[in-house]
Motif scaffolding. Structure first.
Motif, short mmCIF file in Angstrom:
data_model
loop_
_atom_site.label_atom_id
_atom_site.label_comp_id
_atom_site.label_asym_id
_atom_site.label_seq_id
_atom_site.Cartn_x
_atom_site.Cartn_y
_atom_site.Cartn_z
N PHE A 134 8.09 0.69 7.28
CA PHE A 134 7.76 1.04 5.89
C PHE A 134 8.64 2.20 5.43
N LYS A 135 8.79 2.32 4.12
CA LYS A 135 9.63 3.37 3.56
C LYS A 135 8.94 4.73 3.66
N ILE A 136 9.73 5.75 3.91
CA ILE A 136 9.24 7.12 3.87
C ILE A 136 10.04 7.88 2.83
N LYS A 137 9.32 8.52 1.92
CA LYS A 137 9.96 9.34 0.90
C LYS A 137 9.42 10.76 0.99
N LYS A 138 10.12 11.69 0.39
CA LYS A 138 9.62 13.06 0.32
C LYS A 138 9.78 13.58 -1.10
N THR A 139 8.88 14.49 -1.47
CA THR A 139 8.93 15.08 -2.80
C THR A 139 8.18 16.39 -2.82
N ASP A 192 3.61 -0.23 2.27
CA ASP A 192 4.92 -0.30 1.64
C ASP A 192 5.67 1.02 1.76
N GLU A 193 4.97 2.13 1.46
CA GLU A 193 5.64 3.42 1.54
C GLU A 193 4.65 4.54 1.82
N VAL A 194 5.18 5.55 2.50
CA VAL A 194 4.44 6.78 2.76
C VAL A 194 5.25 7.91 2.13
N VAL A 195 4.61 8.66 1.25
CA VAL A 195 5.28 9.76 0.56
C VAL A 195 4.83 11.08 1.17
N MET A 232 0.83 -1.19 0.00
CA MET A 232 0.00 0.00 0.00
C MET A 232 0.87 1.25 0.00
N LYS A 233 0.49 2.20 -0.84
CA LYS A 233 1.17 3.49 -0.87
C LYS A 233 0.22 4.56 -0.36
N ILE A 234 0.70 5.37 0.57
CA ILE A 234 -0.07 6.48 1.11
C ILE A 234 0.69 7.76 0.84
N ALA A 235 0.00 8.76 0.30
CA ALA A 235 0.61 10.07 0.07
C ALA A 235 0.00 11.08 1.03
N VAL A 236 0.87 11.87 1.65
CA VAL A 236 0.42 12.91 2.59
C VAL A 236 0.72 14.26 1.96
N ILE A 237 -0.31 14.99 1.61
CA ILE A 237 -0.16 16.29 0.96
C ILE A 237 -0.29 17.38 2.02
N GLY A 238 0.79 18.12 2.19
CA GLY A 238 0.86 19.08 3.30
C GLY A 238 1.65 18.49 4.45
N ALA A 239 2.64 17.66 4.12
CA ALA A 239 3.37 16.90 5.13
C ALA A 239 4.36 17.74 5.93
N GLY A 240 4.54 19.02 5.54
CA GLY A 240 5.37 19.90 6.35
C GLY A 240 4.71 20.33 7.64
N SER A 241 3.47 19.88 7.87
CA SER A 241 2.75 20.18 9.10
C SER A 241 3.39 19.48 10.29
N THR A 242 3.38 20.14 11.43
CA THR A 242 3.92 19.51 12.65
C THR A 242 3.02 18.39 13.15
N TYR A 243 1.83 18.24 12.56
CA TYR A 243 0.96 17.09 12.88
C TYR A 243 1.49 15.79 12.30
N THR A 244 2.32 15.85 11.27
CA THR A 244 2.71 14.67 10.50
C THR A 244 3.26 13.52 11.35
#
Length: 417
Positions: A59-64, A30-33, A1-13
């Motif tokens: 799980f893998k964490i990526k940023k973009t 599998d990964e959280v982007v 499963m891939k999950i994308a978090v849009i607005g991940a610069g939040s201190t809630y992340t």
């Protein structure tokens, strides 16, 4: 499963990542982007490094910074971005107060400005998600219910669920008061996000509404008596969302906001301290509780888990009414209990809503729709109509000037022609 978090610069992340860690024993992540705009690059880097320490090789964490890369092939996308950041929120609170109106980020004229600023970005991101994935979007971006109304009824994208942390906190508090499991509780709960009403409480096969109301009264939400006296609850025969204080105790709340100052400024200070802590430690700090948003990560993570497992569990979310409340239109986006099955949410039958709740719901829903139409048609006239309709909005003496101030402060985000 891939999950994308849009607005991940939040201190809630970090809390969100913690929630994903909790459900990873039930579903394979599998990964959280982590995605944010380049303007938030420093914050995103701090959150990326901190969450890497949290997961410790899970799980893998990526940023973009590329939205397409973030959502491509995703199973779930979480919206938690704030268009314009906390500086825009400052204006949402400050400008109404300067006109003697409630300054609040999700309701009234502050929520109006926030919505107009948010719609174009939501539309852009929804189109990208639709093109590059089959993902379900779970939305925390404020004003959450208004945004969900926009997406479901005006963009026609149905893989979109609005979420708020208030219902899960309500369930938790009731479970603690009664001494039962949260999953044993069913609420007859309905309304709009940040304008909801609790009418009935059931634990297993027992209606405990009267007993619970007498025991908890205002203590459940910690509302000061001068803001919401007990006699109001006795008259309404409903347990209201705390945000109803802004409508029914407008004078008291206005004075409180003037006295206490703008919340956005306090949040800026808290965020700065949290970011410094994230650089130094490898566990979620207690100071995060000062930021607000308690249990939002639990609500999001457990919803993802139950959608994936088709678990048949109950969640309170923002979605179309579809007959759940039979004296409100089917296409109204409401915050209501839903059964989670087949990767979707299905509203459960609640019967009739109380007349008081129906009256306020109709008024605010029409305000929401006028605001959406103002955005889509680039119409100042529709914007004025929306402002005049809202119970916390201006009169004709201030409406035009107030709108111009909002447009000027949001000139990079709002275009009404």
């Amino acid at each position: 499963m891939k999950i994308a978090v849009i607005g991940a610069g939040s201190t809630y992340t970090p809390e969100l990542i913690k929630g994903f860690m909790e459900i990873s024993k039930d579903v394979n992540i599998d990964e959280v982007v982590l995605h944010d705009i380049e303007k938030s690059s420093e914050k995103l880097q701090i959150l990326y490094e901190f969450t890497q320490k949290l997961v410790k090789g899970g799980f893998k964490i990526k940023k973009t910074f590329e939205i397409i890369e973030a959502v491509q092939g995703a199973d779930y996308v979480i919206f938690q971005f704030r268009v314009g950041g906390l500086l825009a929120r400052q204006n949402d609170e400050r400008i109404p107060l300067s006109h003697g109106l409630i300054g609040q980020e999700t309701t009234g004229i502050g929520g109006f400005a926030c919505a107009l600023r948010t719609f174009p970005v939501v539309r852009k991101y929804v189109e990208i998600v639709d093109k590059y994935s089959k993902a379900t979007i779970i939305n925390f971006t404020n004003p959450s219910g208004h945004v969900t109304e926009f997406v479901l009824n005006y963009l026609g994208f149905d893989r979109f669920i609005g979420l708020c942390n208030i219902p899960i906190n309500l369930l938790k508090m009731i479970s603690q008061i009664i001494g039962c499991k949260m999953e044993d509780i069913f609420l007859k709960y309905y309304g709009l996000n940040h304008l909801t009403f609790l009418e009935k409480v059931y634990v297993k096969d027992q209606d405990i509404t009267e007993k619970l109301m007498q025991n908890m009264k205002l203590h459940l939400a910690n509302i000061p008596s001068q803001e919401f006296p007990e006699w109001v609850l006795d008259a309404l025969r409903l347990y209201p969302n705390a945000y109803l204080r802004y409508y029914l105790s407008e004078k008291t709340m206005l004075e409180k906001l003037k006295k206490e100052g703008i919340r956005a400024e306090k949040v800026l200070s808290i965020e700065s301290k949290l970011l410094e802590l994230y650089k130094k430690i490898d566990q979620i700090p207690l100071e995060l509780s000062q930021r607000g948003g308690s249990m939002y990560s639990t609500a999001a993570a457990y919803l993802i888990r139950d959608l994936s497992l088709s678990s048949g569990t109950m969640h309170i979310v923002n979605t179309k009414n579809n007959g759940a409340v039979n004296n409100l239109p089917d296409d109204y986006v409401l915050e209501i209990p839903c059964l989670v099955k087949a990767g979707r949410v299905f509203p459960v039958t609640l019967g009739r809503a109380d007349e008081f709740a129906v009256g306020l719901t109709h008024t605010i829903k029409m305000y929401e729709r006028l605001t959406i139409q103002a955005f889509l048609e680039k119409s100042k006239q529709k914007a004025i109509k929306a402002m005049l309709l809202h119970p916390l909005g201006p009169g004709i003496e201030d409406a035009q000037q107030l709108l111009e101030e909002i447009l000027k402060s949001n000139r990079d985000f709002i275009d009404l022609g």
